[in-house]
Write an enzyme that holds these catalytic residues in place. Structure first.
Site, PDB file in Angstrom:
ATOM      1  N   LYS A 198       0.823  -1.214   0.000  1.00  0.00           N
ATOM      2  CA  LYS A 198       0.000   0.000   0.000  1.00  0.00           C
ATOM      3  C   LYS A 198       0.864   1.274   0.000  1.00  0.00           C
ATOM      4  O   LYS A 198       2.072   1.220   0.263  1.00  0.00           O
ATOM      5  CB  LYS A 198      -0.927  -0.034   1.212  1.00  0.00           C
ATOM      6  CG  LYS A 198      -1.988  -1.144   1.153  1.00  0.00           C
ATOM      7  CD  LYS A 198      -2.926  -1.077   2.357  1.00  0.00           C
ATOM      8  CE  LYS A 198      -4.017  -2.135   2.304  1.00  0.00           C
ATOM      9  NZ  LYS A 198      -4.936  -2.036   3.467  1.00  0.00           N
ATOM     10  N   PHE A 202     -15.585   3.082   7.078  1.00  0.00           N
ATOM     11  CA  PHE A 202     -14.237   3.470   6.645  1.00  0.00           C
ATOM     12  C   PHE A 202     -14.050   3.414   5.125  1.00  0.00           C
ATOM     13  O   PHE A 202     -12.953   3.654   4.623  1.00  0.00           O
ATOM     14  CB  PHE A 202     -13.191   2.584   7.340  1.00  0.00           C
ATOM     15  CG  PHE A 202     -13.372   1.094   7.114  1.00  0.00           C
ATOM     16  CD1 PHE A 202     -12.905   0.476   5.963  1.00  0.00           C
ATOM     17  CD2 PHE A 202     -14.011   0.300   8.074  1.00  0.00           C
ATOM     18  CE1 PHE A 202     -13.062  -0.886   5.752  1.00  0.00           C
ATOM     19  CE2 PHE A 202     -14.165  -1.071   7.875  1.00  0.00           C
ATOM     20  CZ  PHE A 202     -13.694  -1.658   6.705  1.00  0.00           C
ATOM     21  N   ARG A 248      -1.688 -14.345   4.399  1.00  0.00           N
ATOM     22  CA  ARG A 248      -2.412 -13.690   5.500  1.00  0.00           C
ATOM     23  C   ARG A 248      -1.634 -13.814   6.815  1.00  0.00           C
ATOM     24  O   ARG A 248      -1.632 -12.888   7.628  1.00  0.00           O
ATOM     25  CB  ARG A 248      -3.819 -14.289   5.655  1.00  0.00           C
ATOM     26  CG  ARG A 248      -4.758 -14.092   4.464  1.00  0.00           C
ATOM     27  CD  ARG A 248      -5.247 -12.689   4.287  1.00  0.00           C
ATOM     28  NE  ARG A 248      -5.963 -12.167   5.421  1.00  0.00           N
ATOM     29  CZ  ARG A 248      -6.715 -11.055   5.389  1.00  0.00           C
ATOM     30  NH1 ARG A 248      -6.847 -10.358   4.267  1.00  0.00           N
ATOM     31  NH2 ARG A 248      -7.306 -10.622   6.455  1.00  0.00           N
ATOM     32  N   THR A 301      -5.382  -7.113  10.780  1.00  0.00           N
ATOM     33  CA  THR A 301      -5.670  -5.844  10.097  1.00  0.00           C
ATOM     34  C   THR A 301      -5.133  -4.638  10.879  1.00  0.00           C
ATOM     35  O   THR A 301      -4.573  -3.711  10.295  1.00  0.00           O
ATOM     36  CB  THR A 301      -7.202  -5.697   9.933  1.00  0.00           C
ATOM     37  OG1 THR A 301      -7.702  -6.884   9.299  1.00  0.00           O
ATOM     38  CG2 THR A 301      -7.547  -4.486   9.086  1.00  0.00           C
ATOM     39  N   ASN A 344      -1.956   0.224   6.906  1.00  0.00           N
ATOM     40  CA  ASN A 344      -1.408  -1.036   7.425  1.00  0.00           C
ATOM     41  C   ASN A 344      -0.539  -1.773   6.411  1.00  0.00           C
ATOM     42  O   ASN A 344      -0.351  -2.976   6.500  1.00  0.00           O
ATOM     43  CB  ASN A 344      -2.538  -1.908   7.981  1.00  0.00           C
ATOM     44  CG  ASN A 344      -3.568  -2.256   6.934  1.00  0.00           C
ATOM     45  OD1 ASN A 344      -3.409  -1.906   5.759  1.00  0.00           O
ATOM     46  ND2 ASN A 344      -4.616  -2.951   7.325  1.00  0.00           N
ATOM     47  N   HIS A 397      -2.014  -5.443   1.534  1.00  0.00           N
ATOM     48  CA  HIS A 397      -3.308  -6.093   1.313  1.00  0.00           C
ATOM     49  C   HIS A 397      -3.040  -7.524   0.892  1.00  0.00           C
ATOM     50  O   HIS A 397      -2.061  -7.788   0.184  1.00  0.00           O
ATOM     51  CB  HIS A 397      -4.081  -5.388   0.182  1.00  0.00           C
ATOM     52  CG  HIS A 397      -5.230  -6.197  -0.341  1.00  0.00           C
ATOM     53  ND1 HIS A 397      -6.481  -6.127   0.221  1.00  0.00           N
ATOM     54  CD2 HIS A 397      -5.305  -7.133  -1.337  1.00  0.00           C
ATOM     55  CE1 HIS A 397      -7.290  -6.984  -0.430  1.00  0.00           C
ATOM     56  NE2 HIS A 397      -6.595  -7.590  -1.368  1.00  0.00           N
TER      57      HIS A 397
HETATM   58  N1  UDP Z   1      -9.793  -0.637   7.414  1.00  0.00           N
HETATM   59  C1  UDP Z   1      -9.874   0.593   8.036  1.00  0.00           C
HETATM   60  N2  UDP Z   1     -10.576   0.687   9.218  1.00  0.00           N
HETATM   61  C2  UDP Z   1     -11.164  -0.389   9.810  1.00  0.00           C
HETATM   62  C3  UDP Z   1     -11.074  -1.643   9.167  1.00  0.00           C
HETATM   63  C4  UDP Z   1     -10.370  -1.739   7.967  1.00  0.00           C
HETATM   64  O1  UDP Z   1      -9.345   1.586   7.527  1.00  0.00           O
HETATM   65  O2  UDP Z   1     -11.758  -0.256  10.883  1.00  0.00           O
HETATM   66  C5  UDP Z   1      -9.057  -0.749   6.137  1.00  0.00           C
HETATM   67  C6  UDP Z   1      -7.708  -1.410   6.320  1.00  0.00           C
HETATM   68  O3  UDP Z   1      -6.775  -0.746   5.477  1.00  0.00           O
HETATM   69  C7  UDP Z   1      -7.945  -2.823   5.817  1.00  0.00           C
HETATM   70  C8  UDP Z   1      -8.976  -2.596   4.726  1.00  0.00           C
HETATM   71  O4  UDP Z   1      -9.790  -1.548   5.226  1.00  0.00           O
HETATM   72  O5  UDP Z   1      -6.749  -3.431   5.376  1.00  0.00           O
HETATM   73  C9  UDP Z   1      -9.843  -3.790   4.383  1.00  0.00           C
HETATM   74  O6  UDP Z   1     -10.456  -4.261   5.583  1.00  0.00           O
HETATM   75  P1  UDP Z   1     -10.529  -5.818   5.899  1.00  0.00           P
HETATM   76  O7  UDP Z   1     -11.431  -5.980   7.056  1.00  0.00           O
HETATM   77  O8  UDP Z   1     -10.831  -6.572   4.658  1.00  0.00           O
HETATM   78  O9  UDP Z   1      -9.020  -6.130   6.407  1.00  0.00           O
HETATM   79  P2  UDP Z   1      -7.840  -6.961   5.727  1.00  0.00           P
HETATM   80  O10 UDP Z   1      -8.461  -8.061   4.920  1.00  0.00           O
HETATM   81  O11 UDP Z   1      -7.053  -5.985   4.886  1.00  0.00           O
HETATM   82  O12 UDP Z   1      -7.033  -7.468   6.877  1.00  0.00           O
HETATM   83 MG    MG Z   2      -9.976  -8.048   3.535  1.00  0.00          MG
END
Ligand code: UDP
Ligand code: MG
Length: 134
Positions: free
Chosen positions: A10, A58, A86, A92, A113, A116
């Protein structure tokens, strides 16, 4: 089963020149980087890519962020590539991520974070198709 998964470095991590360091984590776990390219996507493309999150509070912030600067998109391939990636990424929220994971080491916040990764076979397929030709 040999799988392919989509990985994205990212904007926060590309900006800090972490591309090679992050790639070394994948190679260390026997994930092969089949394809890699640096791109910048538009806000519209980000809203399409993240549409599963369209009802989340978000969502707008997330789409603005992913389109805010260059990203590195990769196809990773290997045994159990989806779940291994993962694990390498960690939770996350970097504050909750396990020691030694990319998000623990490099993540700045839950939104910035650093990486992805697809969360299943279906999203891996659509994610790879979004960024790469057949
Ligand atoms: N995200 C965020 N706030 C939140 C949860 C998620 O900004 O409270 C963002 C974060 O960058 C995350 C992305 O949204 O990586 C996608 O969320 P997901 O729950 O799919 O998490 P991931 O699969 O990336 O772990
Ligand atoms: Mg996700």
């Amino acid at each position: 089963m040999i799988e392919q998964t989509l990985s994205i470095i990212k904007p926060d991590a590309v900006e800090r020149n972490l591309e090679n360091k992050i790639k070394s984590f994948f190679k260390a776990k026997n994930l092969k980087i089949l394809k890699s390219k640096k791109v910048q996507i538009t806000k519209e493309e980000a809203t399409e890519f993240y549409k599963e999150h369209q009802t989340k509070p978000f969502y707008q912030n997330l789409c603005n962020y992913l389109s805010s600067g260059p990203i590195v998109v990769m196809i990773l391939e290997g045994e159990k590539a989806i779940s291994i990636n993962r694990e390498i990424m960690g939770a996350t929220d970097p504050l909750k991520a396990e020691e030694g994971t990319l998000r623990k080491i490099y993540g700045i916040s839950i939104d910035k974070n650093s990486v992805h990764g697809s969360d299943g076979l279906e999203s891996a397929k659509t994610g790879i198709g979004f960024f790469f030709d057949k």
